[in-house]
Design an enzyme around this catalytic site. Structure first.
Site, PDB file in Angstrom:
ATOM      1  N   TYR A 109     -14.708 -33.695  -0.352  1.00 33.17           N
ATOM      2  CA  TYR A 109     -13.649 -34.665   0.004  1.00 33.17           C
ATOM      3  C   TYR A 109     -12.717 -34.446  -1.376  1.00 33.17           C
ATOM      4  CZ  TYR A 109     -11.533 -39.177   0.370  1.00 33.17           C
ATOM      5  OH  TYR A 109     -10.641 -40.179   0.554  1.00 33.17           O
ATOM      6  N   ALA A 140     -12.085 -32.116  -3.182  1.00 33.77           N
ATOM      7  CA  ALA A 140     -11.207 -30.795  -3.140  1.00 33.77           C
ATOM      8  C   ALA A 140     -10.180 -30.993  -2.096  1.00 33.77           C
ATOM      9  CB  ALA A 140     -11.844 -29.599  -2.645  1.00 33.77           C
TER      10      ALA A 140
END
Length: 249
Positions: free
Chosen positions: A156, A158
């Site tokens: 998430y 990233a």
């Protein structure tokens, strides 16, 4: 101040949580709001009804931003129907939390398909319309974890970090066409996502927030509405943090 009369705005994932608050805030400032949903048609209709009850204009528009062809077609059709598209709030997103040693490839693929690819192609479709009008506002919803990271949210985080890169790149690409592109990075906000956090973890997070409380969706929406206004015309490529001081600098 911050009026949006005569503007047409699309809010992806606009039927609940922060998306619903953004839809209502833009409508309150005079915009006609297209409330996007995937499966939550009833929630989208409730959002539209709430806006109309206050004298605003809105309609529900169903499509999945992870479906590139459908997204581009739906946005083009909506812009044609209304004769314009002035604002895109790319809010739709999903969270799949897992420690990296447990994360599955399909989870990462799904996160990027919605949070990154979906946002990029929604922006692409909106920019086509905005370029012809030589004006437009795009606001991406990122997250505090995209800047500071969080254990158990590698995938998430990233995607939300990627959204910031998209924001800055598009801001440089389309500034000459008077299209501004910014991001809002919420912190710990009371939403359906955060209600799933355990009590101990929630207490620990609150201790890290100088304002010592969670945020409200309406506070995020106010920041979004500002960035969509004419008063924010000299702001582009920026990240507006709404996090109670949890991350500074």
């Amino acid at each position: 101040m911050f009026r949006l009369d005569g503007k047409v705005a699309l809010v992806t994932g606009g039927s609940r949580g922060i998306g619903r608050a953004c839809s209502e805030a833009l409508a309150a400032q005079g915009a006609t709001v297209l409330v996007n949903y995937v499966r939550g048609e009833e929630e989208a209709k409730k959002t539209v009804a709430a806006i109309e009850a206050k004298g605003g204009k809105a309609e529900a528009v169903g499509f999945d931003i992870a479906d590139v062809e459908r997204t581009e077609a739906a946005i083009a059709e909506a812009a044609k129907r209304h004769g314009r598209l002035d604002i895109l709030v790319a809010n739709a997103g999903i969270a799949i939390d897992n420690l990296v040693l447990r994360v599955k490839e399909e989870e990462i693929d799904k996160l990027f398909a919605v949070n990154v690819k979906g946002s990029i192609f929604a922006a692409k479709a909106a920019i086509k319309v905005m370029m012809r009008a030589k004006t437009g506002r795009i606001v991406f919803l990122s997250s505090i974890v995209g800047e500071m990271g969080n254990a158990g949210q590698t995938g998430y985080a990233a995607t939300k970090a990627a959204v910031l890169g998209v924001t800055k790149s598009l801001a440089r690409e389309y500034a000459s066409r008077n299209v501004t592109v910014n991001a809002v990075a919420p912190g710990f906000i009371d939403t359906d996502m955060t209600t799933q956090i355990s009590g101990d973890m929630k207490d620990a997070m609150l201790k890290s927030i100088p304002l010592a409380r969670t945020g409200r969706s309406e506070e995020v929406a106010a920041a979004v509405a500002f960035l969509c206004s004419d008063e924010a015309s000299y702001i582009t490529g920026d990240v507006l943090r709404v996090n109670g001081g949890m991350l500074m600098g």
